[in-house]
Enzyme design. Structure first.
Site, PDB file in Angstrom:
ATOM      1  N   ALA A  21       9.203 -18.982 -12.255  1.00  0.00           N
ATOM      2  CA  ALA A  21       8.729 -17.597 -12.339  1.00  0.00           C
ATOM      3  C   ALA A  21       8.603 -17.141 -13.786  1.00  0.00           C
ATOM      4  CB  ALA A  21       9.624 -16.644 -11.568  1.00  0.00           C
ATOM      5  N   THR A  22       7.515 -16.437 -14.023  1.00  0.00           N
ATOM      6  CA  THR A  22       7.091 -16.235 -15.404  1.00  0.00           C
ATOM      7  C   THR A  22       5.961 -15.237 -15.467  1.00  0.00           C
ATOM      8  OG1 THR A  22       7.641 -18.420 -16.286  1.00  0.00           O
ATOM      9  CG2 THR A  22       5.654 -17.474 -17.134  1.00  0.00           C
ATOM     10  N   THR A  23       5.718 -14.683 -16.651  1.00  0.00           N
ATOM     11  CA  THR A  23       4.408 -14.112 -16.964  1.00  0.00           C
ATOM     12  C   THR A  23       3.998 -14.637 -18.339  1.00  0.00           C
ATOM     13  OG1 THR A  23       4.876 -12.100 -15.715  1.00  0.00           O
ATOM     14  CG2 THR A  23       3.073 -11.999 -17.316  1.00  0.00           C
TER      15      THR A  23
END
Lengths: 258, 246
Positions: A37-39
């Site tokens: 999970a990341t942006t």
């Protein structure tokens, strides 16, 4: 001293002759919960490309750390933004770093941008068994400088998990928080003043920080930017002349002017 | 022939003479440890004498281009495999030379039915300060000498090399400027190429300078710089004569 099976300048073929595997594909049935999970995102601005990412890694609903570097210098004119499983993504980054430098040193010329873009696609395809099993999926962004045009121009590429590569016209984003900021970036590109492509460095850094703050409001797996805890984004700028890292101190200064 | 030890010894001695003869006239190369980094210099035809090996490592050599290329590739392969399987910080010149290149060169030299390597090499590793800069003078038969700091010449003939080395060490003392050091290298290069004496009737400075300047009209200076001060992981930079103000 020469190995007949070696493809000139190809580090992966050197690894193969030494029986060293770049990416392991064996998967245990009882695989642990992955950190993910990341942006991460990249957009064109007036001086080149700005690539940024949050610093949070999660496993399920647990925050593993808020100090991960997801934007990496691959060489003097390429950047990689990783989204997905860090274990696989970091290994891909290491393979690319060594491969690009090996080619440049052995062939006495840098690898072309299309070859760099395909090298990452090849790694994603090599990772297909892991991707298909839902373990070790990686969806990266890549930025490099195209030296075949004059003046040299930085370009952004995004990938699907199977290795298909696409060139982004204005911007690209990846990770669990990307849906939120893609809308914002698209809106800003159409109706903003200035548009991201017209922004100077200060405006681009402020815009990037605001994008991450916005993403973190809608996505618990995105760390965002938190000056109170001294947590800032990873921001790197790619110009035709090379890479610049925007330090935490510089970001702090820009955020105070928000 | 191999079952007759004396003929084998004779064959190896002949081989040594053959290599020395073939290397005669080879253009010498140089390296020096300076406060800000390591300077390597050769006079060739562009990317033929001075090479980047790894983040803190470089090589300069003379001899047959195909043989230099084979050794360069072997060094690159070993360094990058080491960096990938362990870490870039684990790539060390000592291990690269003593456990890799030296052994391969010795084996090749003693296989008397195969062509010998026609090379003489100077390899450098950048340290955290000049006293930690490491140099290897590697010969065609795999033998080598190790040095820390200082300035070194690599020439095709041992007797002239040792005279040039002595003169270079004396002349370069106290010089820390890259341009000055490069000029001294070019003076030594010109004296070696023209068979000038380093002990008696040594040409004066203006003669030496006009000598190398005249010779360089048809050749190019290859300069490598391992930068101690940069924050980049990759310390090697290729410089032009113009960048050094030569």
């Amino acid at each position: 001293m020469n190995n007949a099976n070696l493809i000139a300048g190809d580090f992966l073929s050197l690894l193969a002759t030494q029986k060293v595997s770049a990416l392991k594909t064996e998967v245990s049935a009882s695989a642990p919960v992955q950190t993910q999970a990341t942006t991460v995102f990249a957009f064109h601005f007036s001086e080149g490309i700005l690539m940024a990412g949050d610093r949070r890694a999660t496993a399920g609903n647990v925050i593993v750390t808020d100090r991960v570097e997801k934007i990496m210098d691959i060489d003097a004119s390429s950047l990689l933004a990783i989204a997905g499983t860090p274990a696989t993504a970091f290994e891909m980054a290491r393979v690319l770093q060594t491969s690009f430098e090996y080619y440049r040193r052995s062939q006495l010329q840098p690898l072309s941008l299309p070859a760099k873009v395909r090298a990452l696609a090849r790694l994603l395809r090599d990772n297909l068994p892991m991707t298909m099993q839902g373990v070790g999926i990686v969806v990266p962004l890549f930025a490099g400088v195209d030296h075949t045009v004059s003046p040299a121009k930085p370009q952004i590429y995004f990938y699907d998990p199977l290795g298909a590569q696409f060139q982004a016209v204005g911007h690209a984003a990846s990770g669990s928080g990307s849906q939120t900021i893609r809308s914002v970036m698209s809106f800003q590109e159409h109706y903003g003043n200035p548009k991201p492509s017209e922004m100077n460095l200060a405006d681009a850094i402020r815009f990037a920080s605001r994008l991450l703050i916005t993403a973190s409001e809608f996505d618990s797996a995105t760390g965002g930017v938190n000056p109170a805890s001294e947590i800032y984004a990873t921001i790197k700028v790619l110009r035709s002349t090379g890479v610049e890292t925007i330090s935490d101190a510089q970001q702090k200064e820009f955020l105070q002017k928000l | 022939m191999t079952e007759e030890p004396y003929r084998w010894l004779e064959a190896v001695a002949n081989r040594r003479d053959y290599v020395r003869e073939q290397l005669k006239g080879g253009s010498p190369v140089f390296a020096a440890s300076l406060p800000d980094g390591i300077l390597l210099l050769g006079v060739g035809s562009g990317q033929s004498k001075v090479f980047e090996i790894f983040d803190r490592h470089a090589m300069a050599g003379l001899g047959h281009p195909a043989d230099i290329e084979k050794i360069r590739q072997a060094a690159l392969d070993a360094a990058h495999m080491e960096a990938f399987t362990r870490a870039p910080e684990d790539v060390s010149l000592r291990r690269l030379v003593s456990f890799g290149l030296s052994g391969q060169l010795k084996t090749n030299f003693e296989q008397i039915f195969s062509a010998p390597f026609l090379i003489e090499l100077l390899l450098a590793e950048l340290g955290i300060d000049p006293s930690k800069d490491l140099f290897f003078r590697l010969h065609f038969d795999g033998s080598f000498q190790t040095h820390f700091g200082g300035a070194y010449v690599c020439a095709s003939q041992m007797d002239t090399e040792s005279a040039a080395q002595k003169w270079l060490t004396e002349t370069i003392k106290g010089k820390t400027d890259r341009k000055q050091v490069a000029q001294i290298f070019l003076e030594v290069w010109w004296m070696l190429m023209h068979g000038k004496s380093f002990t008696t009737s040594t040409p004066n400075e203006s003669e030496r300078e006009s000598g190398w300047r005249a010779d360089l009209n048809e050749k190019s200076v290859e300069i490598g710089w391992l930068d101690r001060k940069t924050s980049r992981l990759i310390r090697y930079e290729s410089l032009t004569a113009e960048q050094l103000g030569l």
